[in-house]
Design a protein around this motif. Sequence first.
Motif, PDB file in Angstrom:
ATOM      1  N   GLU A 104       0.721  -1.226   0.021  1.00 17.33           N
ATOM      2  CA  GLU A 104      -0.096  -0.045  -0.101  1.00 17.33           C
ATOM      3  C   GLU A 104       0.920   1.342  -0.004  1.00 17.33           C
ATOM      4  OE1 GLU A 104      -3.161   2.338   2.739  1.00 17.33           O
ATOM      5  OE2 GLU A 104      -2.686   0.186   3.389  1.00 17.33           O
ATOM      6  N   ARG A 105       0.601   1.973  -0.819  1.00 16.09           N
ATOM      7  CA  ARG A 105       1.345   3.234  -0.843  1.00 16.09           C
ATOM      8  C   ARG A 105       1.008   4.160   0.153  1.00 16.09           C
ATOM      9  NH1 ARG A 105       4.254   5.452  -5.315  1.00 16.09           N
ATOM     10  NH2 ARG A 105       3.842   4.129  -6.971  1.00 16.09           N
ATOM     11  N   GLY A 106       2.128   4.847   0.639  1.00 14.21           N
ATOM     12  CA  GLY A 106       1.807   5.592   1.909  1.00 14.21           C
ATOM     13  C   GLY A 106       1.088   5.124   3.065  1.00 14.21           C
ATOM     14  N   ALA A 107       1.487   3.723   3.484  1.00 17.08           N
ATOM     15  CA  ALA A 107       0.397   3.066   4.468  1.00 17.08           C
ATOM     16  C   ALA A 107       0.536   3.937   5.601  1.00 17.08           C
ATOM     17  CB  ALA A 107       1.085   1.755   4.543  1.00 17.08           C
ATOM     18  N   ALA A 108       1.596   4.414   6.252  1.00 17.26           N
ATOM     19  CA  ALA A 108       1.924   5.029   7.484  1.00 17.26           C
ATOM     20  C   ALA A 108       1.461   6.439   7.309  1.00 17.26           C
ATOM     21  CB  ALA A 108       3.205   4.918   7.889  1.00 17.26           C
ATOM     22  N   ASN A 109       0.985   7.241   6.501  1.00 19.03           N
ATOM     23  CA  ASN A 109       0.728   8.557   6.348  1.00 19.03           C
ATOM     24  C   ASN A 109      -0.287   9.418   7.199  1.00 19.03           C
ATOM     25  OD1 ASN A 109       2.428   8.543   3.892  1.00 19.03           O
ATOM     26  ND2 ASN A 109       0.860   8.828   2.451  1.00 19.03           N
ATOM     27  N   GLY A 110      -1.466   8.484   7.580  1.00 20.01           N
ATOM     28  CA  GLY A 110      -2.353   8.609   8.224  1.00 20.01           C
ATOM     29  C   GLY A 110      -2.011   8.871   9.821  1.00 20.01           C
ATOM     30  N   ARG A 111      -1.271   7.673  10.136  1.00 23.02           N
ATOM     31  CA  ARG A 111      -0.879   7.318  11.522  1.00 23.02           C
ATOM     32  C   ARG A 111       0.267   8.466  11.883  1.00 23.02           C
ATOM     33  NH1 ARG A 111      -0.471   2.166   9.340  1.00 23.02           N
ATOM     34  NH2 ARG A 111       1.610   2.123   9.557  1.00 23.02           N
TER      35      ARG A 111
END
Length: 414
Positions: A104-111
């Motif tokens: 998944e692209r940018g899997a940690a962006n929201g976290r």
Amino acid sequence: MKNILLLLGLLAGSLMPAFACTSAVVSGKATPDGRPLLWKHRDTDFLKNHVEYVRGEKYDFIAVVNSADFYQKREAWIGTNSVGFALMNTQSYNLVDMKDDEEERGAANGRAIYRALEVCATVDDFRHFLDTIAKPSQIEANFGVIDAQGGAVMIEVDYYSYKVYDANDPAVAPAGYVARTNFSVSGTHGIGAGVVRYQEAERVLGPMAGSREVTPQRIFNDVARSFHNCVLAIDLKQPPFTGPDASGWFVDQDFIPRSSTSCSVVVQGVKPGECAELTTMWTVLGYPPTGVAVPLWVDEALPEMVKMDASLGTSPLSYWSLRLEERIFCLRAGMGSSRYMHWATLYNEQGQGYMQLLAPVEEGNFRLAGQVLEKWRRNNRADRAEMQALYRRLDNADLWNLYQDLFERESDGE
């Protein structure tokens, strides 16, 4: 051959990135009052959004979150905290070379946004945050940041490193702002997404910033609700698209507001020396052309209109805006027909489109909030009782009756 080209066009539309946004970070040099701005226009698969108040580890904050999965994932997409630090992201598609199709692209962006809002106070704090998180970070994003000291930067972040673009640096941002969509300047050239939307944001923001006229209200009216397409050189708000000879329909392609838009938010920061609690998060939940902006401050007593309503599965503002959006994107004529919007229901020469009839409500919100903010700024503090009184005035029966009336009105598009 024509059928093949049509099929390819429909397929291209269906392969557009699911997580796509338009954004800008604006320094005080480009605003009439010297206060920085942070704008995010969010496109996502998670259309139902609400605003959550969070008691953080160091700082409390408010943020726009996914109504469907916030309590499981603890992700945030734009927000501001109790010391005036505000953060948002747009997904980039040209910083990381994805090797695994399942990744998944940018899997940690929201976290990352959620965590930074509870521990960071300044732009420098956020840079330290990026320096010290575990690598590879699973972050691929353009992060916009403002703080209570006048900081205003865009930071392009990949799994291991980042590049800073300072909106206060005339060598980097001559007009005092930095805009981004879904590509990064420091990333691989020639790939990415959102190029046409980026051109449109630049077309509008450039002259506005040059004359120091960038305000939250103008961002919503002139950018977030722009139906100008730079490639086609057309503006749907102008003839012939509003006239009697128009069909009333158009294709939703590369406008900044799209069927995938879940919110548009402008955080208005403070000038150095002002109380950080005056930082204001102007928030449109839902599809911006059928939504209205409301001012929010970091306080646990948020207005009901932006909070999660379990009976609706989202916030009331998101719910009603999305219900009207369904009346715009109402064509059901086979594969690809969902890309058509009934423009005449949204905007028409009679001034009776959804967007036109909701505009006075938002104008009133800005007027009422402006009066309160003027007093607070003179006193250099927010008054909680006045805040709650303002929320009650904005969250009124007239607004919900208007939404109900618009929804029940017969649409020529149906």
